[in-house]
Design a protein around this motif. Sequence first.
Motif, PDB file in Angstrom:
ATOM      1  N   ASP A   1       0.808  -1.221   0.000  1.00  0.00           N
ATOM      2  CA  ASP A   1       0.000   0.000   0.000  1.00  0.00           C
ATOM      3  C   ASP A   1       0.840   1.270   0.000  1.00  0.00           C
ATOM      4  N   GLY A   2       2.096   1.151   0.413  1.00  0.00           N
ATOM      5  CA  GLY A   2       2.989   2.293   0.404  1.00  0.00           C
ATOM      6  C   GLY A   2       3.891   2.284  -0.812  1.00  0.00           C
ATOM      7  N   TYR A   3       4.758   1.263  -0.893  1.00  0.00           N
ATOM      8  CA  TYR A   3       5.732   1.219  -1.972  1.00  0.00           C
ATOM      9  C   TYR A   3       5.087   0.967  -3.335  1.00  0.00           C
ATOM     10  N   MET A   4       4.478  -0.194  -3.509  1.00  0.00           N
ATOM     11  CA  MET A   4       3.961  -0.545  -4.837  1.00  0.00           C
ATOM     12  C   MET A   4       2.888   0.436  -5.308  1.00  0.00           C
ATOM     13  N   ALA A   5       2.067   0.909  -4.386  1.00  0.00           N
ATOM     14  CA  ALA A   5       0.987   1.827  -4.770  1.00  0.00           C
ATOM     15  C   ALA A   5       1.518   3.182  -5.239  1.00  0.00           C
ATOM     16  N   SER A   6       2.738   3.532  -4.811  1.00  0.00           N
ATOM     17  CA  SER A   6       3.273   4.851  -5.153  1.00  0.00           C
ATOM     18  C   SER A   6       4.382   4.810  -6.200  1.00  0.00           C
TER      19      SER A   6
ATOM     20  N   ASP B   1       5.872   4.145 -13.072  1.00  0.00           N
ATOM     21  CA  ASP B   1       6.107   3.076 -14.040  1.00  0.00           C
ATOM     22  C   ASP B   1       7.602   2.814 -14.200  1.00  0.00           C
ATOM     23  N   ALA B   2       8.395   3.884 -14.140  1.00  0.00           N
ATOM     24  CA  ALA B   2       9.849   3.733 -14.286  1.00  0.00           C
ATOM     25  C   ALA B   2      10.424   2.959 -13.108  1.00  0.00           C
ATOM     26  N   GLN B   3       9.941   3.238 -11.909  1.00  0.00           N
ATOM     27  CA  GLN B   3      10.425   2.515 -10.733  1.00  0.00           C
ATOM     28  C   GLN B   3      10.021   1.041 -10.791  1.00  0.00           C
ATOM     29  N   LYS B   4       8.804   0.794 -11.224  1.00  0.00           N
ATOM     30  CA  LYS B   4       8.359  -0.598 -11.356  1.00  0.00           C
ATOM     31  C   LYS B   4       9.201  -1.343 -12.391  1.00  0.00           C
ATOM     32  N   GLN B   5       9.556  -0.653 -13.455  1.00  0.00           N
ATOM     33  CA  GLN B   5      10.384  -1.277 -14.488  1.00  0.00           C
ATOM     34  C   GLN B   5      11.787  -1.572 -13.948  1.00  0.00           C
ATOM     35  N   THR B   6      12.346  -0.618 -13.202  1.00  0.00           N
ATOM     36  CA  THR B   6      13.665  -0.821 -12.594  1.00  0.00           C
ATOM     37  C   THR B   6      13.624  -2.007 -11.628  1.00  0.00           C
ATOM     38  N   LEU B   7      12.560  -2.085 -10.824  1.00  0.00           N
ATOM     39  CA  LEU B   7      12.412  -3.181  -9.872  1.00  0.00           C
ATOM     40  C   LEU B   7      12.364  -4.521 -10.597  1.00  0.00           C
ATOM     41  N   ALA B   8      11.601  -4.572 -11.667  1.00  0.00           N
ATOM     42  CA  ALA B   8      11.447  -5.818 -12.420  1.00  0.00           C
ATOM     43  C   ALA B   8      12.746  -6.220 -13.121  1.00  0.00           C
ATOM     44  N   GLN B   9      13.469  -5.240 -13.654  1.00  0.00           N
ATOM     45  CA  GLN B   9      14.665  -5.540 -14.435  1.00  0.00           C
ATOM     46  C   GLN B   9      15.904  -5.761 -13.569  1.00  0.00           C
TER      47      GLN B   9
ATOM     48  N   GLY C   1      15.773  -6.012 -10.003  1.00  0.00           N
ATOM     49  CA  GLY C   1      15.500  -6.703  -8.749  1.00  0.00           C
ATOM     50  C   GLY C   1      15.486  -5.809  -7.535  1.00  0.00           C
ATOM     51  N   GLN C   2      15.685  -4.508  -7.743  1.00  0.00           N
ATOM     52  CA  GLN C   2      15.643  -3.576  -6.633  1.00  0.00           C
ATOM     53  C   GLN C   2      15.486  -2.149  -7.153  1.00  0.00           C
ATOM     54  N   VAL C   3      15.029  -1.274  -6.253  1.00  0.00           N
ATOM     55  CA  VAL C   3      14.889   0.135  -6.595  1.00  0.00           C
ATOM     56  C   VAL C   3      15.310   0.935  -5.358  1.00  0.00           C
ATOM     57  N   GLU C   4      15.920   2.082  -5.581  1.00  0.00           N
ATOM     58  CA  GLU C   4      16.414   2.910  -4.480  1.00  0.00           C
ATOM     59  C   GLU C   4      15.419   4.024  -4.190  1.00  0.00           C
TER      60      GLU C   4
END
Length: 251
Positions: free
Chosen positions: A133-138, A141-149, A151-154
């Motif tokens: 509800d905090g991280y994924m909801a906010s 699209d670029a952060q989600k792509q970085t996470l997927a590619q 494996g982590q996001v800062e």
Amino acid sequence: MGETQFLSTKQGRRLAYHQTKGRGPCIVFLGGLKSDMEGTKAVFLEEWAQNQGRAFLRFDYSGHGESSGEFTDGCIGDWAEDTVAAVTALTDGPIIPVGSSMGGWQALLLARTQPERIAGLVTIAAAPDFTEDGYMASFTDAQKQTLAQEGQVELPSDYMEPYIITQRLIDDGRAQLVLRAPLHLPFPVRFLQGTADTAVSVATAVRLLEHATGPDMQLRLIKDADHRFSDGPCLGLILEALSDVMGESHE
């Protein structure tokens, strides 16, 4: 304050802790994400417990403080295992978890699996389900792509160096959600929440209050208190909440 002691868990982790012997129920402090057992609230409560002759436990999750492991290798489920290991090995009889931020989520997970151990519960700016509800909801699209590619996001932090949020933390968080299924808390519960908290919203606190069921549950909103909740008046309110769930007058 004594020397730090260490507990080896069946998962192969080495958890740092400080334990105070005394009368029960044992108060167990559960810290927040990337926090440790040397924080203001944990040490203050330990000193209070010692002065009152009460049992108290504070510890570091794996990847936190003096415990083994790297923060980026951990997840909500790992820290829940750490909590169960510490409570099982280091406490006897009834306990009162005091959970701060992510520690509030951990306290609710503990209450869901071991309600018979819990005599009362206090949370401070509880952050249940924050990975979703905090991280994924906010996330953009670029952060989600970085996470997927990658494996982590800062993510930047108001309090310390940036948080590294891993895909494992997000995926495991989905298996630990407490606001999507019945959450019965059959003991006295006090939720504390500051209105100036920029990390956990008042809406989150109200959602938790409305979602959970139990015979004795209250949410106390403190105007202008922030997420740290560790100035003198806020520390006093934590003691009031503790005394309340123990059915005692504030000493």
